[in-house]
Design an enzyme around this catalytic site. Structure first.
Site, PDB file in Angstrom:
ATOM      1  N   ASN A   1      39.629  47.732  42.095  1.00 49.05           N
ATOM      2  CA  ASN A   1      39.574  46.681  41.105  1.00 49.05           C
ATOM      3  C   ASN A   1      39.798  45.953  42.099  1.00 49.05           C
ATOM      4  O   ASN A   1      41.387  46.381  42.439  1.00 49.05           O
ATOM      5  CB  ASN A   1      40.601  46.959  40.565  1.00 49.05           C
ATOM      6  CG  ASN A   1      40.051  46.015  39.000  1.00 49.05           C
ATOM      7  OD1 ASN A   1      39.867  44.864  38.944  1.00 49.05           O
ATOM      8  ND2 ASN A   1      39.864  46.713  37.555  1.00 49.05           N
TER       9      ASN A   1
ATOM     10  N   GLY B   1      44.249  44.406  36.082  1.00 52.81           N
ATOM     11  CA  GLY B   1      44.746  43.541  35.103  1.00 52.81           C
ATOM     12  C   GLY B   1      46.147  42.963  35.816  1.00 52.81           C
ATOM     13  O   GLY B   1      46.824  43.718  35.688  1.00 52.81           O
TER      14      GLY B   1
ATOM     15  N   GLU C   1      37.633  54.318  42.969  1.00 50.74           N
ATOM     16  CA  GLU C   1      37.141  52.560  42.662  1.00 50.74           C
ATOM     17  C   GLU C   1      37.663  51.986  42.949  1.00 50.74           C
ATOM     18  O   GLU C   1      39.213  52.453  43.008  1.00 50.74           O
ATOM     19  CB  GLU C   1      36.507  52.354  40.747  1.00 50.74           C
ATOM     20  CG  GLU C   1      37.402  53.004  40.225  1.00 50.74           C
ATOM     21  CD  GLU C   1      36.618  51.698  38.005  1.00 50.74           C
ATOM     22  OE1 GLU C   1      36.746  51.245  38.221  1.00 50.74           O
ATOM     23  OE2 GLU C   1      35.589  53.144  38.280  1.00 50.74           O
TER      24      GLU C   1
ATOM     25  N   SER D   1      38.059  47.984  32.701  1.00 52.79           N
ATOM     26  CA  SER D   1      38.588  48.003  31.277  1.00 52.79           C
ATOM     27  C   SER D   1      37.872  49.208  30.828  1.00 52.79           C
ATOM     28  O   SER D   1      38.460  49.270  29.141  1.00 52.79           O
ATOM     29  CB  SER D   1      38.348  47.134  30.576  1.00 52.79           C
ATOM     30  OG  SER D   1      39.349  46.178  31.319  1.00 52.79           O
TER      31      SER D   1
ATOM     32  N   GLU E   1      35.834  41.341  28.530  1.00 49.61           N
ATOM     33  CA  GLU E   1      37.191  41.723  28.403  1.00 49.61           C
ATOM     34  C   GLU E   1      38.297  40.757  28.248  1.00 49.61           C
ATOM     35  O   GLU E   1      39.198  40.217  28.496  1.00 49.61           O
ATOM     36  CB  GLU E   1      37.476  42.290  30.516  1.00 49.61           C
ATOM     37  CG  GLU E   1      36.230  43.517  29.931  1.00 49.61           C
ATOM     38  CD  GLU E   1      36.558  44.196  31.744  1.00 49.61           C
ATOM     39  OE1 GLU E   1      37.811  44.778  32.064  1.00 49.61           O
ATOM     40  OE2 GLU E   1      35.395  44.274  32.463  1.00 49.61           O
TER      41      GLU E   1
ATOM     42  N   TYR F   1      45.565  49.912  27.643  1.00 55.64           N
ATOM     43  CA  TYR F   1      46.260  48.816  26.580  1.00 55.64           C
ATOM     44  C   TYR F   1      46.791  48.407  25.149  1.00 55.64           C
ATOM     45  O   TYR F   1      47.418  48.146  24.664  1.00 55.64           O
ATOM     46  CB  TYR F   1      45.046  47.638  26.448  1.00 55.64           C
ATOM     47  CG  TYR F   1      44.192  47.093  27.874  1.00 55.64           C
ATOM     48  CD1 TYR F   1      44.801  46.653  28.879  1.00 55.64           C
ATOM     49  CD2 TYR F   1      43.014  47.685  27.882  1.00 55.64           C
ATOM     50  CE1 TYR F   1      44.418  46.322  29.523  1.00 55.64           C
ATOM     51  CE2 TYR F   1      42.147  48.223  29.469  1.00 55.64           C
ATOM     52  CZ  TYR F   1      43.253  46.692  30.483  1.00 55.64           C
ATOM     53  OH  TYR F   1      42.575  46.464  31.386  1.00 55.64           O
TER      54      TYR F   1
ATOM     55  N   ASP G   1      41.952  53.950  42.896  1.00 54.71           N
ATOM     56  CA  ASP G   1      41.774  54.875  41.837  1.00 54.71           C
ATOM     57  C   ASP G   1      41.020  55.660  42.824  1.00 54.71           C
ATOM     58  O   ASP G   1      40.684  56.248  43.293  1.00 54.71           O
ATOM     59  CB  ASP G   1      40.665  54.958  40.449  1.00 54.71           C
ATOM     60  CG  ASP G   1      41.622  52.772  39.816  1.00 54.71           C
ATOM     61  OD1 ASP G   1      42.540  52.457  40.464  1.00 54.71           O
ATOM     62  OD2 ASP G   1      41.049  52.606  38.767  1.00 54.71           O
TER      63      ASP G   1
ATOM     64  N   ARG H   1      43.724  47.053  43.284  1.00 55.09           N
ATOM     65  CA  ARG H   1      43.855  48.479  42.503  1.00 55.09           C
ATOM     66  C   ARG H   1      42.446  49.752  43.084  1.00 55.09           C
ATOM     67  O   ARG H   1      41.867  49.749  42.518  1.00 55.09           O
ATOM     68  CB  ARG H   1      44.319  48.118  41.786  1.00 55.09           C
ATOM     69  CG  ARG H   1      45.265  49.677  40.814  1.00 55.09           C
ATOM     70  CD  ARG H   1      45.108  50.069  39.730  1.00 55.09           C
ATOM     71  NE  ARG H   1      43.927  50.010  39.184  1.00 55.09           N
ATOM     72  CZ  ARG H   1      43.337  49.474  38.185  1.00 55.09           C
ATOM     73  NH1 ARG H   1      43.820  48.497  37.587  1.00 55.09           N
ATOM     74  NH2 ARG H   1      42.329  50.061  37.864  1.00 55.09           N
TER      75      ARG H   1
END
Length: 330
Positions: free
Chosen positions: A285, A289, A283, A157, A13, A229, A270, A268
């Site tokens: 994070n 990003g 999950e 990612s 990443e 992305y 999800d 974050r």
């Protein structure tokens, strides 16, 4: 303050990190702070103004008041870098060593939260067992049904992830995931809406943003690397198109998950929301990003916190946590 922003890193990443860090540098400067850019090359060298850095335990980092490690994946988001920053004795943005390591490992994360928050069914698998007992493994995984998602357990990612629709695809998908990690997670499919919620804070009372709904616009049938992305790959609908009580449940579970795994600063979380009401944690994070397509800052913008102020808050939280942790005797 003088803020060192770390970018790059040794993981797959690396390029995503470079994009995220560029945005963070702009946000920090707009908030009135001095930016000190540091690039971690793919070989692990730390570079500042063209020179390789030499790090000394207890010596801080380039005189920075705080470090913002905008790094994703192994050697950046998994607790290893956080341990190094602890040894340097410098405040840093984001989760500490334990929470970073725990949340990076999708299997351990789900095991810790099992029975505490609702989740999709899953199974963890280590490569030696897959090589030794492939038929037994496939028979056990059949209990998850189809389709399933096969993921490297300690990457982000959407790197190395495959959606498996038929039994014949499962073996090759496992081989593909094991090329990235010796531990793989296989997750049952949820037909629910993909919803994400940003969390900000430290201690017992973090804040949750307005939840957003991921809508794919690129033709992909799941939220893969390209959708995340590529401009136009997805649309973020804010707030998510759910009843208000369900949105509040998403926010409640985001905060509960954040606190239970010991996060700090930001995360974050999800979710899948099935049948418009059943909320499942997918999950968390710990360093989401910050690219121009990234969800974390967009959700805070929609919640009334512009990007420069968000960066400012994260820096202040890093210092607050550092001072609180250094106030106790070890």
């Amino acid at each position: 303050m003088r803020v060192a922003v770390l970018a790059g890193g040794r993981s797959s990443e690396h390029d995503v990190s470079l994009s995220s860090a560029a945005a963070v540098r702009g946000g920090i400067a707009a908030a009135g702070h001095e930016v000190v850019p540091v690039t971690i090359e793919r070989d692990g060298d730390w570079i500042h103004e063209g020179q390789t850095l030499s790090l000394k335990p207890g010596g801080g980092l380039l005189g920075a008041d705080v470090v913002f490690p905008v790094l994703h994946g192994p050697f950046g988001e998994d607790g290893t870098l956080q341990g190094l920053l602890e040894l340097l004795d410098v405040p840093y943005v984001g989760a500490g060593v334990l929470a970073s390591s725990l949340c990076m490992d999708k299997v351990v994360f789900k095991d810790v939260l099992a029975g505490v928050v609702p989740q999709v069914p899953y199974a963890g698998l280590r490569e030696p067992r897959w090589r030794a007992e492939p038929e037994a493994v496939l028979e056990e995984l059949a209990a998850l049904g189809l389709p399933v998602f096969v993921k490297p357990a300690r990457l982000g990612s959407s790197v190395g992830i495959a959606k498996v629709r038929t039994a014949d695809e499962l073996g090759p998908a496992l081989d593909g995931a094991f090329a990235h990690d010796s531990l793989v997670i296989v997750e049952g499919f949820s037909p629910g809406l993909e919803v994400e919620c940003s969390v900000l804070g430290f201690g017992a009372s973090p804040e949750a943003s307005v939840p957003g709904e991921i809508v794919l616009t690129s033709g992909a049938d799941w939220y893969d690397y390209e959708a995340k992305y590529t401009d136009g790959g997805m649309e973020l609908v804010v707030p998510a198109r759910l009843p208000e009580p369900v949105l509040e449940e998403v926010r409640r579970l985001a905060v509960e998950t954040f606190v239970r795994v010991g996060c700090a600063g930001l995360a974050r979380v999800d979710f899948f929301v099935e049948d418009g009401e059943r909320v499942l944690v997918n999950e968390l994070n710990t360093m989401p990003g910050f690219t121009k397509t990234s969800v974390y800052p967009k959700l805070w913008e929609a919640s009334g916190l512009p990007f420069p102020q968000l960066c400012d808050r994260l820096i202040a939280l890093a210092v607050e946590r550092f001072e609180a942790e250094r106030s106790v005797a070890f």
